[in-house]
Write a protein that holds these residues in place. Structure first.
Motif, PDB file in Angstrom:
ATOM      1  N   SER A 223      88.085  -1.583  57.455  1.00 30.76           N
ATOM      2  CA  SER A 223      88.318  -1.011  58.789  1.00 30.76           C
ATOM      3  C   SER A 223      88.203  -2.083  59.864  1.00 30.76           C
ATOM      4  CB  SER A 223      87.316   0.118  59.052  1.00 30.76           C
ATOM      5  OG  SER A 223      87.494   1.196  58.158  1.00 30.76           O
ATOM      6  N   ALA A 224      87.210  -2.976  59.704  1.00 30.59           N
ATOM      7  CA  ALA A 224      87.038  -4.066  60.671  1.00 30.59           C
ATOM      8  C   ALA A 224      88.225  -5.021  60.622  1.00 30.59           C
ATOM      9  CB  ALA A 224      85.732  -4.811  60.390  1.00 30.59           C
ATOM     10  N   ARG A 225      88.695  -5.330  59.420  1.00 32.51           N
ATOM     11  CA  ARG A 225      89.864  -6.207  59.281  1.00 32.51           C
ATOM     12  C   ARG A 225      91.086  -5.610  59.955  1.00 32.51           C
ATOM     13  NH1 ARG A 225      89.927  -7.360  52.862  1.00 32.51           N
ATOM     14  NH2 ARG A 225      87.685  -7.035  52.672  1.00 32.51           N
ATOM     15  N   LEU A 226      91.306  -4.326  59.696  1.00 30.79           N
ATOM     16  CA  LEU A 226      92.474  -3.655  60.255  1.00 30.79           C
ATOM     17  C   LEU A 226      92.464  -3.701  61.775  1.00 30.79           C
ATOM     18  CD1 LEU A 226      94.992  -1.877  60.122  1.00 30.79           C
ATOM     19  CD2 LEU A 226      93.463   0.112  59.873  1.00 30.79           C
ATOM     20  N   LEU A 227      91.336  -3.328  62.370  1.00 30.37           N
ATOM     21  CA  LEU A 227      91.255  -3.325  63.828  1.00 30.37           C
ATOM     22  C   LEU A 227      91.346  -4.740  64.385  1.00 30.37           C
ATOM     23  CD1 LEU A 227      90.887  -1.842  66.467  1.00 30.37           C
ATOM     24  CD2 LEU A 227      88.416  -1.833  66.083  1.00 30.37           C
ATOM     25  N   GLY A 228      90.684  -5.682  63.730  1.00 25.78           N
ATOM     26  CA  GLY A 228      90.721  -7.067  64.191  1.00 25.78           C
ATOM     27  C   GLY A 228      92.123  -7.639  64.182  1.00 25.78           C
ATOM     28  N   SER A 276      88.505   4.025  58.586  1.00 22.51           N
ATOM     29  CA  SER A 276      87.996   4.887  59.649  1.00 22.51           C
ATOM     30  C   SER A 276      89.153   5.529  60.413  1.00 22.51           C
ATOM     31  CB  SER A 276      87.126   4.072  60.611  1.00 22.51           C
ATOM     32  OG  SER A 276      86.880   4.776  61.806  1.00 22.51           O
ATOM     33  N   GLU A 277      89.062   6.841  60.602  1.00 23.72           N
ATOM     34  CA  GLU A 277      90.100   7.549  61.354  1.00 23.72           C
ATOM     35  C   GLU A 277      90.179   7.028  62.785  1.00 23.72           C
ATOM     36  OE1 GLU A 277      91.461  12.180  62.259  1.00 23.72           O
ATOM     37  OE2 GLU A 277      89.430  11.735  61.533  1.00 23.72           O
ATOM     38  N   GLU A 278      89.031   6.717  63.359  1.00 20.14           N
ATOM     39  CA  GLU A 278      88.997   6.182  64.721  1.00 20.14           C
ATOM     40  C   GLU A 278      89.746   4.854  64.799  1.00 20.14           C
ATOM     41  OE1 GLU A 278      85.372   5.261  67.764  1.00 20.14           O
ATOM     42  OE2 GLU A 278      85.527   3.996  65.979  1.00 20.14           O
ATOM     43  N   VAL A 279      89.574   3.995  63.801  1.00 15.22           N
ATOM     44  CA  VAL A 279      90.257   2.699  63.782  1.00 15.22           C
ATOM     45  C   VAL A 279      91.766   2.904  63.671  1.00 15.22           C
ATOM     46  CG1 VAL A 279      90.627   0.605  62.429  1.00 15.22           C
ATOM     47  CG2 VAL A 279      88.303   1.384  62.896  1.00 15.22           C
ATOM     48  N   LEU A 280      92.180   3.815  62.816  1.00 15.87           N
ATOM     49  CA  LEU A 280      93.609   4.096  62.681  1.00 15.87           C
ATOM     50  C   LEU A 280      94.206   4.600  63.990  1.00 15.87           C
ATOM     51  CD1 LEU A 280      93.623   5.787  59.163  1.00 15.87           C
ATOM     52  CD2 LEU A 280      94.747   3.630  59.764  1.00 15.87           C
ATOM     53  N   ASN A 281      93.456   5.445  64.693  1.00 16.55           N
ATOM     54  CA  ASN A 281      93.928   5.934  65.995  1.00 16.55           C
ATOM     55  C   ASN A 281      94.035   4.802  67.001  1.00 16.55           C
ATOM     56  OD1 ASN A 281      94.017   8.541  64.993  1.00 16.55           O
ATOM     57  ND2 ASN A 281      91.986   9.084  65.751  1.00 16.55           N
ATOM     58  N   ILE A 335      91.144   8.394  54.223  1.00 14.37           N
ATOM     59  CA  ILE A 335      90.762   8.291  55.635  1.00 14.37           C
ATOM     60  C   ILE A 335      89.374   8.903  55.816  1.00 14.37           C
ATOM     61  CG2 ILE A 335      91.297   8.973  58.003  1.00 14.37           C
ATOM     62  CD1 ILE A 335      94.214   8.939  57.314  1.00 14.37           C
ATOM     63  N   ASP A 336      88.477   8.132  56.409  1.00 12.78           N
ATOM     64  CA  ASP A 336      87.104   8.579  56.676  1.00 12.78           C
ATOM     65  C   ASP A 336      87.016   9.089  58.104  1.00 12.78           C
ATOM     66  OD1 ASP A 336      84.270   8.733  57.130  1.00 12.78           O
ATOM     67  OD2 ASP A 336      83.978   7.348  55.456  1.00 12.78           O
ATOM     68  N   ARG A 338      84.527   9.418  59.927  1.00  8.65           N
ATOM     69  CA  ARG A 338      83.510   8.742  60.722  1.00  8.65           C
ATOM     70  C   ARG A 338      84.090   7.579  61.531  1.00  8.65           C
ATOM     71  NH1 ARG A 338      79.179   7.319  56.205  1.00  8.65           N
ATOM     72  NH2 ARG A 338      81.148   7.026  55.063  1.00  8.65           N
ATOM     73  N   SER A 339      83.458   7.299  62.663  1.00  7.37           N
ATOM     74  CA  SER A 339      83.879   6.174  63.503  1.00  7.37           C
ATOM     75  C   SER A 339      83.421   4.864  62.875  1.00  7.37           C
ATOM     76  CB  SER A 339      83.281   6.311  64.904  1.00  7.37           C
ATOM     77  OG  SER A 339      81.865   6.208  64.846  1.00  7.37           O
ATOM     78  N   LEU A 340      83.964   3.771  63.370  1.00  6.19           N
ATOM     79  CA  LEU A 340      83.522   2.452  62.904  1.00  6.19           C
ATOM     80  C   LEU A 340      82.040   2.263  63.198  1.00  6.19           C
ATOM     81  CD1 LEU A 340      84.222  -0.329  61.709  1.00  6.19           C
ATOM     82  CD2 LEU A 340      84.795  -1.088  64.016  1.00  6.19           C
ATOM     83  N   GLU A 341      81.594   2.744  64.344  1.00 12.68           N
ATOM     84  CA  GLU A 341      80.182   2.647  64.710  1.00 12.68           C
ATOM     85  C   GLU A 341      79.303   3.347  63.677  1.00 12.68           C
ATOM     86  OE1 GLU A 341      77.225   3.907  68.432  1.00 12.68           O
ATOM     87  OE2 GLU A 341      79.263   4.684  68.296  1.00 12.68           O
ATOM     88  N   SER A 342      79.702   4.544  63.256  1.00 13.79           N
ATOM     89  CA  SER A 342      78.919   5.297  62.273  1.00 13.79           C
ATOM     90  C   SER A 342      78.919   4.606  60.914  1.00 13.79           C
ATOM     91  CB  SER A 342      79.469   6.715  62.135  1.00 13.79           C
ATOM     92  OG  SER A 342      79.369   7.420  63.357  1.00 13.79           O
ATOM     93  N   LEU A 343      80.082   4.092  60.518  1.00  9.29           N
ATOM     94  CA  LEU A 343      80.171   3.397  59.234  1.00  9.29           C
ATOM     95  C   LEU A 343      79.288   2.156  59.212  1.00  9.29           C
ATOM     96  CD1 LEU A 343      84.027   3.586  58.538  1.00  9.29           C
ATOM     97  CD2 LEU A 343      82.221   4.752  57.262  1.00  9.29           C
TER      98      LEU A 343
END
Length: 401
Positions: A223-228, A276-281, A335-336, A338-343
């Protein structure tokens, strides 16, 4: 009746237990007191010195165009005892960095500087010298980085913590697991505040998320890689590839959005990993923002290169590919919610405590090595002084003769 009374009596106890458990989880998300305890550092043999005399010695040495030894500046930093003295020490660190001995600022001196800044409420000085590392020679070890990041996190200054993480990224120091976890914690907490980011901040946060995420083969890492990669890709399409890799530890090959989509594709074939669903959004919002400006308007005065134009033309393809991959992730339950923060918080709870013991043991060994090196330098300094004194006496005997 009795059962009702008993239930009312137990209710506060249950509530209190829930609060205690919650607080323990939050507390465990930070470094323990054993990790930040300065006892190991303070127990070193103390070389008490008068700061005024040391400052006068350095001033005279610089006036005579001679280099100040690394031992002198180390003694000066070790003997700081107030915020005002920390403020003055910054000047001498700068002077030392711009002297012939600039390469000999010892690792333990840098560590001592950060500890003194934290001890006397001058954390801003530590961060300033770190952000201006070329001018002050500040290249801390991982343990020092951890102490500084943790200090900002505990005060809920997540922007300040991310400023330190940026330096970790620039120095490519994501080797220690505890540093990786603390950095992800700071990054996720800061992004959760929905800050307004400049393109430089997007690039920095994106690079930090990507490089840190590469260290983890789990939902947090992907998730971090994707957002980064998506944040870096946004900078690439809006400002060109040169703006991406300039003074950054990033490759200069175009296609960061394509690499972000490759992460999504990899998760589809990776067991026990979700995004993370939040990251995908967030990635979807980035693509929408880029599509609004897809007319190729350049936001910089620098002419766009051919590769930049070709990358911009791929945007519709990227958008369609994202939709396809997202549908595939949904169908495969990858898809999880939870937010990235929660993960990251969950990963911190699971991982950080186990990392601390190894870090503390390694730190104790490092301090011992530093102290042995310091004692060797002191011995060499003593021998040099004795040799110079003998040479002076021999010159006097020769003159008398």
């Amino acid at each position: 009746m009795a059962a009702s009374i008993l239930q009312r009596c137990l209710s506060p106890v249950q509530t209190f237990t829930k609060c205690v458990n919650y607080r323990s989880i939050v507390r465990r998300c930070l470094l323990s007191s054993a990790y930040t305890d300065p006892a190991v550092w303070e127990q070193r043999p103390r070389d008490a010195q008068d700061l005024g005399q040391l400052a006068s010695l350095m001033d005279r040495t610089y006036e005579r165009k001679f280099p100040v030894s690394s031992l002198v500046i180390a003694r000066f930093i070790d003997n700081l005892s107030s915020k005002e003295e920390v403020d003055q020490a910054q000047y001498y660190l700068y002077k030392f960095r711009h002297s012939p001995n600039c390469w000999y600022l010892r690792d333990w001196t840098i560590h001592s500087w950060i500890r003194r800044c934290l001890k006397y409420g001058a954390r801003d000085k530590a961060l300033y010298s770190l952000k201006n590392k070329v001018q002050f020679g500040m290249f801390p070890d991982d343990f020092s980085f951890n102490l500084l990041i943790d200090s900002f996190i505990k005060d809920e200054d997540f922007k300040g913590a991310c400023s330190v993480v940026e330096e970790v990224m620039l120095q490519e120091s994501f080797e220690r697991i505890s540093t990786q976890i603390l950095s992800l914690y700071a990054l996720s907490k800061y992004l959760a505040t929905k800050p307004e980011l400049s393109w430089q901040e997007e690039r920095s946060l994106g690079a930090s998320l990507m490089l840190d995420g590469l260290k983890h083969e789990n939902s947090v890492g992907f998730s971090a890689r994707l957002l980064g990669l998506a944040l870096i890709g946004k900078v690439e399409l809006s400002r060109g590839i040169h703006a991406v890799f300039h003074e950054m530890p990033l490759i200069w090959t175009s296609g960061y959005l394509g690499r972000a989509l490759a992460v999504m594709d990899a998760v589809c074939d990776f067991r026990d990993v979700k995004l993370s669903e939040e990251v995908l959004n967030h990635v979807e919002e980035i693509l929408k923002d880029l599509s609004v400006n897809a007319d190729g308007q350049n936001v910089t005065d620098t002419p766009r290169e051919e590769d930049d134009e070709l990358e911009t033309q791929k945007l519709p393809e990227y958008i369609n590919r994202f939709k396809e991959l997202k549908e595939r992730l949904v169908s495969q339950d990858r898809i999880d919610s939870r937010s990235l923060e929660s993960l990251v918080s969950a990963l911190t709870q699971q991982t950080l405590e186990a990392c601390e013991d190894a870090d503390i043991a390694e730190y104790q060994q490092t301090v011992s090595v530093w102290e042995a090196e310091r004692q060797q330098l002191i011995q060499r300094e003593r021998e040099t002084k004795e040799k110079n004194q003998k040479s002076d006496l021999h010159s006097l005997d020769f003159l008398c003769f």
